[in-house]
Design an enzyme around this catalytic site. Structure first.
Site, PDB file in Angstrom:
ATOM      1  N   LYS A  83       0.862  -1.187   0.000  1.00  0.00           N
ATOM      2  CA  LYS A  83       0.000   0.000   0.000  1.00  0.00           C
ATOM      3  C   LYS A  83       0.896   1.235   0.000  1.00  0.00           C
ATOM      4  O   LYS A  83       1.791   1.380   0.848  1.00  0.00           O
ATOM      5  CB  LYS A  83      -0.852  -0.030   1.264  1.00  0.00           C
TER       6      LYS A  83
HETATM    7  C1  E4P Z   1      -8.164   1.224   3.977  1.00  0.00           C
HETATM    8  O1  E4P Z   1      -7.490   0.872   3.045  1.00  0.00           O
HETATM    9  C2  E4P Z   1      -8.098   2.583   4.541  1.00  0.00           C
HETATM   10  O2  E4P Z   1      -6.865   2.808   5.132  1.00  0.00           O
HETATM   11  C3  E4P Z   1      -9.225   2.752   5.525  1.00  0.00           C
HETATM   12  O3  E4P Z   1     -10.416   2.295   4.910  1.00  0.00           O
HETATM   13  C4  E4P Z   1      -9.375   4.161   6.058  1.00  0.00           C
HETATM   14  O4  E4P Z   1     -10.553   4.231   6.802  1.00  0.00           O
HETATM   15  P1  E4P Z   1     -10.871   5.453   7.794  1.00  0.00           P
HETATM   16  O5  E4P Z   1     -11.159   6.664   6.971  1.00  0.00           O
HETATM   17  O6  E4P Z   1     -12.098   4.984   8.545  1.00  0.00           O
HETATM   18  O7  E4P Z   1      -9.668   5.625   8.669  1.00  0.00           O
END
Ligand code: E4P
Length: 218
Positions: A83
């Site tokens: 990521k």
């Molecule tokens: C996933 O890949 C993201 O990091 C995550 O969905 C972020 O979610 P949030 O906005 O609830 O922190």
């Protein structure tokens, strides 16, 4: 549509896998910090548990650091997806990773322009954050619709991974728009099952049969 669990909690992952509803997992530094565990070993443990793609995020913000961390993450297991944040440096890293056949999930996407860049860089997934856009008075779902439409115009291999999901309607609307994946917090996965009429219906069927005084075999 694929369902990923958005968590670093092993119990939640085991439960979701047991329900047969989890195709993969996404983590981020916040989620791993919440578990109070070490970074790389947690991603490795999740990747062992989950047969599908597991996203582990780089912490570095410079190119050399991202490349080093990304390679270490990808080296943990074949199902680890690196990521990378949607920055100029991040997308340079994605280009290099793509050349090395390392799959990337480009995270923190907040516009269609950014999603177009992620696809051109060779990302396997782009993660538009719908909840965080809704939080600032923009429409997360409008963005999903735009990205699905734009990607449909070209032979990109990038999948639209709906992230920052806050409630079941985010998942349902993303499915209606043709998004490839939703990454879902465990609480929202549970909510997807629920409907008060289902509970009331089960209760009524059981009560009606119990009132006959007969058993299953009778
Ligand atoms: C996933 O890949 C993201 O990091 C995550 O969905 C972020 O979610 P949030 O906005 O609830 O922190």
């Amino acid at each position: 549509m694929q369902f990923f669990l958005d968590t670093a909690n092993l119990r939640e992952i085991e439960t979701g896998l047991g329900w047969g509803m989890v195709d993969g997992v996404t983590t981020n530094p916040t989620l791993i910090a919440k578990e109070g565990k070490s970074y790389l070993p947690t991603v490795a443990e999740i990747a062992r548990l989950v047969p599908g793609p597991v996203s582990g995020e780089v912490l570095a913000t410079d190119l050399a650091g991202m490349l080093d961390e990304g390679r270490r993450l990808a080296g943990l297991a074949p199902n680890v997806v690196v990521k990378v944040p949607l920055t100029p440096v991040g997308l340079s890293a994605v280009r290099s990773f793509a050349a090395e056949k390392i799959r990337c999930n480009v995270t923190l996407c907040f516009s269609a322009a950014q999603a177009l860049l992620a696809a051109k860089a060779g990302a396997a997934y782009v993660s538009p954050f719908v909840g965080r856009l809704d939080d600032v008075g923009e429409s997360g779902m409008r963005l999903i619709g735009e990205i699905v439409e734009i990607y449909g115009n070209y032979p990109f291999d990038t999948q639209v991974l709906v992230a920052s999901v806050r409630h079941p309607m985010h998942v349902v609307e993303a499915a209606a728009l043709g998004a490839d994946v939703a990454t879902i917090p465990f609480k929202v996965l549970e909510q997807l099952y629920r409907h008060p009429l289902t509970d009331a219906g089960v209760e009524r069927f059981l009560a009606d049969w119990a009132a006959t005084g007969r058993r299953f075999e009778d």
